[in-house]
Design a protein around this motif. Structure first.
Motif, short mmCIF file in Angstrom:
data_model
loop_
_atom_site.label_atom_id
_atom_site.label_comp_id
_atom_site.label_asym_id
_atom_site.label_seq_id
_atom_site.Cartn_x
_atom_site.Cartn_y
_atom_site.Cartn_z
N ALA A 16 0.60 -1.25 -0.05
CA ALA A 16 -0.07 0.10 0.19
C ALA A 16 0.96 1.29 0.11
CB ALA A 16 -0.92 -0.11 1.22
N VAL A 17 1.96 1.19 0.68
CA VAL A 17 2.80 2.44 0.65
C VAL A 17 3.42 2.67 -0.62
CG1 VAL A 17 5.23 3.19 1.45
CG2 VAL A 17 3.74 1.97 3.02
N LEU A 18 3.63 1.43 -1.30
CA LEU A 18 4.38 1.81 -3.04
C LEU A 18 3.27 2.19 -3.75
CD1 LEU A 18 7.31 1.45 -3.72
CD2 LEU A 18 6.66 0.39 -1.40
N VAL A 19 1.64 1.79 -3.32
CA VAL A 19 0.85 2.43 -4.19
C VAL A 19 0.72 4.01 -4.25
CG1 VAL A 19 -1.68 2.29 -4.76
CG2 VAL A 19 -0.60 0.21 -4.25
N LEU A 20 0.82 4.18 -2.72
CA LEU A 20 0.64 5.53 -2.51
C LEU A 20 1.88 6.46 -3.19
CD1 LEU A 20 -0.10 5.56 1.15
CD2 LEU A 20 -1.72 6.67 -0.33
N VAL A 113 1.48 11.28 5.88
CA VAL A 113 0.78 10.50 6.94
C VAL A 113 0.28 9.19 6.81
CG1 VAL A 113 -1.48 11.02 8.44
CG2 VAL A 113 0.16 12.87 7.93
N PRO A 114 -0.55 8.91 5.40
CA PRO A 114 -0.87 7.35 5.34
C PRO A 114 0.19 6.37 5.15
CG PRO A 114 -1.18 8.75 3.31
CD PRO A 114 -0.95 9.69 4.53
N ALA A 115 1.54 6.90 4.57
CA ALA A 115 2.58 5.89 4.53
C ALA A 115 3.35 5.77 5.89
CB ALA A 115 3.63 6.62 3.55
N ALA A 116 3.23 6.84 6.84
CA ALA A 116 4.05 6.56 8.23
C ALA A 116 3.05 5.55 8.87
CB ALA A 116 4.19 7.93 8.67
N LEU A 117 1.71 5.61 8.75
CA LEU A 117 1.04 4.90 9.60
C LEU A 117 1.08 3.25 9.01
CD1 LEU A 117 -2.52 7.14 9.46
CD2 LEU A 117 -1.07 6.19 11.58
N LEU A 118 1.03 3.22 7.78
CA LEU A 118 1.19 1.71 7.27
C LEU A 118 2.66 1.26 7.72
CD1 LEU A 118 -0.54 2.37 3.57
CD2 LEU A 118 -1.42 0.97 5.50
N SER A 119 3.53 2.07 7.55
CA SER A 119 4.79 1.71 7.93
C SER A 119 5.08 1.14 9.34
CB SER A 119 5.87 2.68 7.50
OG SER A 119 5.82 2.92 6.19
N ALA A 120 4.20 1.66 10.00
CA ALA A 120 4.58 1.04 11.49
C ALA A 120 3.81 -0.11 11.81
CB ALA A 120 3.42 2.21 12.38
N ILE A 121 2.99 -0.77 10.54
CA ILE A 121 2.57 -2.10 10.97
C ILE A 121 3.51 -3.05 11.08
CG2 ILE A 121 1.04 -3.84 9.91
CD1 ILE A 121 -0.60 -1.30 8.94
N SER A 122 4.66 -3.12 10.16
CA SER A 122 5.62 -4.08 10.16
C SER A 122 6.27 -4.61 11.30
CB SER A 122 6.65 -3.95 9.11
OG SER A 122 5.98 -4.08 7.88
N LEU A 149 8.75 -7.81 -1.07
CA LEU A 149 7.88 -8.43 -2.24
C LEU A 149 6.56 -7.57 -2.46
CD1 LEU A 149 8.68 -12.23 -1.69
CD2 LEU A 149 9.56 -10.89 -3.49
N GLY A 150 5.89 -7.56 -1.35
CA GLY A 150 4.81 -6.59 -1.40
C GLY A 150 4.87 -5.22 -2.06
N GLY A 151 6.12 -4.38 -1.84
CA GLY A 151 6.41 -3.37 -2.43
C GLY A 151 6.76 -3.48 -3.94
#
Length: 495
Positions: A16-20, A113-122, A149-151
């Motif tokens: 999702a981060v790479l889509v953004l 903001v959305p990329a930072a939130l998503l990056s906190a999940i790993s 691989l997701g990216g």
């Protein structure tokens, strides 16, 4: 948490981060252009969001149970993604331009903001999987690989499929919904699995409802700069209030082409008048030409040649098939034996053209307001030289700003392949007083400058032609651009 669910969450959030990141370039392009500086800002801001998000996620994972934080992080990321579109569109109107501060701020609004939130999940997931310290390296390595691989998957899918088939707004809303639904499903799963503080479904559902309402309502009223979003451009067509049959094509909000639906011989922009004058003196009036156009845009010059020189063969290389469709729908483009449009990168297509097959080559390809670097090198000029017949003429439109480093370099580059070169531009622009269009003319035969001078002199805008010693003095020791080194964006940067 099961290994499969952990791998999915890391794969999905990283993708999702790479889509953004990929879509962000298209969101900000209509306001700040698509230049190397903008691309670098998108990459840099995305990496900063990943760095800060990962650090914060790891910090939180050491202080609280990660399980209750995962579903809210996904839902909040979905909300942030949903409101990114209207935020960028409103902020873009304020930050429009090429100022570095405006570019960075707008890109940050689109990504951070959305990329930072998503990056906190790993790191939250990693902490949950570290049940055995003897397997720390294996767990971290596996999940890091899954995230990468997701990216990769998201980057390829977005670049090759999503952007080519869906508008950016649909991609963003779809991603927001996917994040929200995933957060809802995860919250329900974890609540069913363990009832120790995981947010209940009512709270998650409320958050998802906020996501949908906020995103939909704001996106509905946000100003949209695009009539049509192609694979490469935010495009719109405007009717000329002073000329009912006139149409202005805007790409990423910049004036790109002008056509008159009723009169294809009408040329609005000064640089198109210069190209028309050059074409008119390449061969006797009315004589057909074999012309190759690098860049179609609004197809102004192909239509002009087809109207003024019957039976002329106009072959147009246009990388954006959406512009060809838009031209047919709204700009009076009629393709056929005398005007053919081939979709593809001009550098690749020119290499496939037969040698000595064209009388005139018109270079008018732009990425926003910049000539793509691979079309501005000596190797590209050599390909054009190969395609031209003896005595054929190459005309290239470029845009530059004081201190005119790019146009000097491009003239030097073209002169490295052609014996005779001239430069057409307003005198004040040549003196470095303001930015403007410049037209480079090149041939192995002496250029018809005597014949073109009266035509240029009759135009409303004062124009000067530099050649010979005057042009040599103007170019000075400018860099010859090559495939190995062509810093076009840096040369265009104002001092």
């Amino acid at each position: 948490m099961s290994n499969g669910l952990a791998a999915f969450l890391v794969f999905f959030s990283s993708g999702a981060v790479l889509v953004l990141e990929t879509v962000a370039l298209r969101l900000v392009g209509p306001y700040v252009g698509v230049t190397l500086q903008v691309t670098s800002s998108v990459i840099g801001i995305a990496l900063a969001a990943i760095a800060y998000g990962t650090w914060t996620g790891g910090w939180l994972a050491d202080r609280r149970d990660p399980r209750p934080m995962l579903a809210p992080a996904l839902v909040l990321a979905g909300i942030a993604t949903a409101i990114t579109l209207p935020v960028v569109r409103y902020a873009g109107e304020v930050l429009r331009g090429d100022a570095a501060s405006g570019i960075i701020l707008l890109v940050a609004a689109a990504v951070f903001v959305p990329a930072a939130l998503l990056s906190a999940i790993s790191p939250l997931v990693v902490k949950l999987q570290l049940a055995d310290l003897r397997r720390t390296g294996q767990v971290v390595g596996k999940l890091s690989s899954v995230g990468t691989l997701g990216g990769i998957t998201a980057t390829l899918a977005t670049g090759f499929v999503l952007v080519a088939t869906l508008p950016s707004s649909v991609i963003m809303v779809g991603l927001a919904v996917a994040l929200g639904l995933t957060g809802l499903a995860l919250g329900l799963h974890l609540r069913w699995q363990d009832r120790t503080g995981v947010p209940g479904p009512a709270r998650v559902k409320a958050a998802v409802a906020v996501l949908g309402l906020a995103g939909a309502s704001l996106a509905a009223v946000a100003p949209d700069p695009c009539d049509v979003e192609t694979a490469y451009h935010c495009a719109s067509v405007r009717v000329d209030a002073d000329r009912p049959t006139g149409r202005m094509l805007l790409l990423n909000s910049a004036q790109h082409s002008y056509v008159d639906l009723a009169d294809p011989t009408y040329l609005e922009f000064a640089y198109t008048q210069w190209i028309g004058a050059a074409a008119d003196v390449v061969a006797p009036a009315g004589q057909r030409l074999d012309a190759l156009h690098l860049g179609g845009g609004g197809f102004t010059m192909p239509r002009y040649l087809a109207a003024t020189r019957p039976d002329t063969d106009n072959l147009v290389f246009e990388i954006d098939g959406g512009l060809v469709d838009l031209g047919r729908a709204e700009l009076g483009l009629r393709t056929g034996p005398e005007l053919r449009a081939e979709v593809g990168d001009a550098r690749m297509l020119v290499a496939e053209e037969p040698a000595a097959s064209r009388d005139l080559v018109v270079g008018d390809a732009f990425g926003h307001l910049v000539v793509p670097w691979h079309l501005a090198t000596r190797e590209m000029a050599a390909e054009i030289h190969r395609v031209l017949r003896p005595g054929g003429v190459y005309v290239q439109n470029v845009i530059d700003y004081p201190p005119l480093r790019f146009v000097r370099a491009e003239v030097a580059t073209v002169a490295a392949e052609f014996r005779h070169v001239a430069l057409v531009a307003p005198p004040a622009a040549l003196a470095g007083e303001y930015g403007a269009n410049f037209l480079i003319m090149a041939s192995d035969a002496p250029l018809p400058l005597t014949a073109i001078a009266p035509r240029l002199g009759a135009l409303a805008e004062p124009t000067r032609v530099l050649s010979g010693a005057d042009l040599t003095a103007f170019v000075g020791d400018a860099l010859v651009l090559t495939d190995d080194y062509a810093p076009v964006d840096q040369l265009l940067a104002t001092a």
